[in-house]
Scaffold this motif. Structure first.
Motif, mmCIF file in Angstrom:
data_model
loop_
_atom_site.group_PDB
_atom_site.id
_atom_site.type_symbol
_atom_site.label_atom_id
_atom_site.label_comp_id
_atom_site.label_asym_id
_atom_site.label_seq_id
_atom_site.Cartn_x
_atom_site.Cartn_y
_atom_site.Cartn_z
ATOM 1 N N UNK A 38 0.784 -1.082 0.009
ATOM 2 C CA UNK A 38 -0.080 0.073 0.077
ATOM 3 C C UNK A 38 0.975 1.330 -0.158
ATOM 4 N N UNK A 39 1.773 1.324 0.815
ATOM 5 C CA UNK A 39 2.909 2.370 0.996
ATOM 6 C C UNK A 39 3.433 2.785 -0.335
ATOM 7 N N UNK A 40 4.114 1.754 -0.741
ATOM 8 C CA UNK A 40 5.078 1.844 -2.212
ATOM 9 C C UNK A 40 4.159 2.172 -3.318
ATOM 10 N N UNK A 41 2.909 1.748 -3.262
ATOM 11 C CA UNK A 41 2.028 1.869 -4.769
ATOM 12 C C UNK A 41 1.804 3.202 -4.669
ATOM 13 N N UNK A 42 1.637 3.976 -3.702
ATOM 14 C CA UNK A 42 1.397 5.302 -3.900
ATOM 15 C C UNK A 42 2.308 6.064 -4.855
ATOM 16 N N UNK A 43 1.595 6.615 -5.782
ATOM 17 C CA UNK A 43 2.156 7.540 -6.779
ATOM 18 C C UNK A 43 3.135 8.706 -6.494
ATOM 19 N N UNK A 44 2.892 9.252 -5.208
ATOM 20 C CA UNK A 44 3.569 10.089 -4.669
ATOM 21 C C UNK A 44 4.949 9.590 -4.050
ATOM 22 N N UNK A 45 4.848 8.577 -3.437
ATOM 23 C CA UNK A 45 6.065 7.929 -2.829
ATOM 24 C C UNK A 45 7.030 7.295 -3.966
ATOM 25 N N UNK A 46 6.665 6.521 -4.689
ATOM 26 C CA UNK A 46 7.388 6.079 -6.174
ATOM 27 C C UNK A 46 6.730 6.630 -7.163
ATOM 28 N N UNK A 47 7.137 7.810 -7.657
ATOM 29 C CA UNK A 47 6.621 8.517 -8.619
ATOM 30 C C UNK A 47 6.995 7.996 -10.173
ATOM 31 N N UNK A 48 6.765 6.906 -10.454
ATOM 32 C CA UNK A 48 6.921 6.702 -11.809
ATOM 33 C C UNK A 48 5.480 6.025 -12.233
ATOM 34 N N UNK A 49 5.196 5.803 -13.609
ATOM 35 C CA UNK A 49 4.059 5.298 -14.176
ATOM 36 C C UNK A 49 3.739 3.941 -13.519
ATOM 37 N N UNK A 50 2.192 3.982 -13.490
ATOM 38 C CA UNK A 50 1.543 2.795 -12.616
ATOM 39 C C UNK A 50 2.137 1.290 -12.997
ATOM 40 N N UNK A 51 2.339 1.084 -14.309
ATOM 41 C CA UNK A 51 2.641 -0.308 -14.587
ATOM 42 C C UNK A 51 4.008 -0.612 -14.090
ATOM 43 N N UNK A 52 5.091 0.045 -14.389
ATOM 44 C CA UNK A 52 6.481 -0.174 -13.771
ATOM 45 C C UNK A 52 6.447 -0.092 -12.349
ATOM 46 N N UNK A 53 5.550 0.752 -11.647
ATOM 47 C CA UNK A 53 5.578 0.743 -10.228
ATOM 48 C C UNK A 53 4.822 -0.507 -9.628
ATOM 49 N N UNK A 54 3.976 -0.885 -10.258
ATOM 50 C CA UNK A 54 3.057 -2.249 -9.885
ATOM 51 C C UNK A 54 4.213 -3.431 -9.889
ATOM 52 N N UNK A 55 4.807 -3.364 -11.149
ATOM 53 C CA UNK A 55 5.951 -4.460 -11.286
ATOM 54 C C UNK A 55 6.882 -4.504 -10.254
#
Length: 353
Positions: free
Chosen positions: A43-60
């Motif tokens: 939950x923490x790291x899927x926040x787009x303000x925490x890891x501010x990269x596009x959703x798909x690479x962030x999800x992976x």
């Protein structure tokens, strides 16, 4: 003579009601088990303000690499910081909730929330909605503003409120590093240790952020140099997290009477290969040891409650590194936790929000 409508508006009494106060900290796993830590990290790291990269690479990245491999190691660390009262971060938040409620009285409803995990922001705001509160004050418990912390709280609160038919008046506290009682709280804690030992150096370690997030915050695209521009806090850099951290140090140093050359501001908790704001705390410790510094008093003024980043990272891991390099005495100054000055700070923030 006042127009009748204006006169009626000016003299109309304010509808009676209570004010909701939502205290929001970052969050903590529900337990130090691997499954709960993994859930929290996701939950923490899927926040787009925490890891501010596009959703798909962030999800992976989060679900395929970080959470699976980091959770077991982080769970062991959380077990070290866990107490009979559970997570210190949550425990002190609950204590602050009770303290602030008592200090403010019946005209307010104070609730604690976490940006990630429980108690959730949704639950706190839903209670305010059920009670019919039309005046809400949100206090993110971060002394310095950052998009990944305070900004994320703002976004989550607005995401919840936008679904309400009746949206109440909402006021946010942006930062409180300048508040005299916040500064005095850390000063009193520091003086306690300074009275018992003569330290060679004073370290002010703040949570780090990727450099790209700092540059994104410079909407002028001309101020931020990640260097001399943080030498003062001004109108053109007042929203810069790094500049706010250096300003926090300056205020603490001035009140503690620490001379120039005997203190350092640095940043901890790096993640990944991209450059984060500097100087890094680990590099600073290595330099201090190389320069013959034997004793350090360490502050963590980005945190108002003891947690993994203070107790374990600064209090134990950095102490071990310092001693391995020849240092002799390392002391962590605890966070404000449940101190009376911290509660007074919160009262002032509510009253002046």
């Amino acid at each position: 003579m006042e127009a009748p409508a204006l006169q009626q508006f000016a003299t109309a009494p304010k509808a009676p009601g209570k004010t909701g106060v939502l205290l929001v900290n970052l969050g903590t796993p529900d337990s130090p088990s691997v499954s709960d830590v993994r859930k929290y990290l996701r939950e923490f790291l899927m926040d787009g303000r925490v890891i501010d990269i596009p959703f798909i690479p962030r999800f992976l990245l989060v679900n395929g690499i970080i959470a699976p491999f980091r959770a077991p190691k982080s769970a062991k660390t959380y077990k070290e910081v866990w107490t009979e009262n559970g997570s210190p971060l949550k425990y002190y938040g609950e204590v602050n909730e009770r303290q602030l409620q008592q200090a403010l009285g019946h005209a307010y409803v104070v609730r604690l929330a976490m940006r990630y995990q429980s108690p959730s922001i949704d639950a706190g705001l839903s209670e305010f909605q059920r009670l019919g509160l039309t005046d809400i004050i949100v206090i993110p418990l971060f002394p310095q503003y950052a998009s990944a912390t305070t900004g994320s709280v703002y976004e989550k609160v607005m995401d919840v409120l936008k679904t309400w038919q009746v949206i109440p008046q909402v006021r946010f506290v942006n930062r409180f590093l300048e508040h005299p009682k916040f500064i005095e709280g850390f000063v009193q804690l520091g003086r306690k240790y300074m009275a018992d030992y003569e330290y060679d150096h004073f370290l002010f370690s703040y949570h780090g952020l990727p450099e790209r997030q700092i540059r994104k915050g410079d909407i002028t695209k001309s101020v931020c140099q990640l260097g001399e521009c943080c030498g003062s806090l001004r109108a053109d850099n007042q929203h810069c997290y790094r500049a706010q951290c250096f300003e926090t140090t300056r205020r603490l140093v001035r009140e503690l009477g620490i001379p120039e050359g005997k203190y350092t501001t640095c940043f901890q908790s790096r993640l990944g290969r991209d450059p984060w704001i500097q100087p890094y705390t680990e590099d600073t410790i290595r330099k201090l040891a190389k320069d013959g510094i034997k004793s350090v008093l360490a502050f963590s003024p980005a945190f108002v409650a003891d947690c993994l980043e203070t107790t374990i990272e600064v209090g134990e891991e950095y102490k071990e590194l310092f001693e391995e390099l020849g240092g002799q005495h390392w002391q962590l100054v605890e966070s404000l936790n449940d101190s009376p000055l911290w509660v007074e700070t919160l009262v002032d923030l509510v009253k002046t929000a």
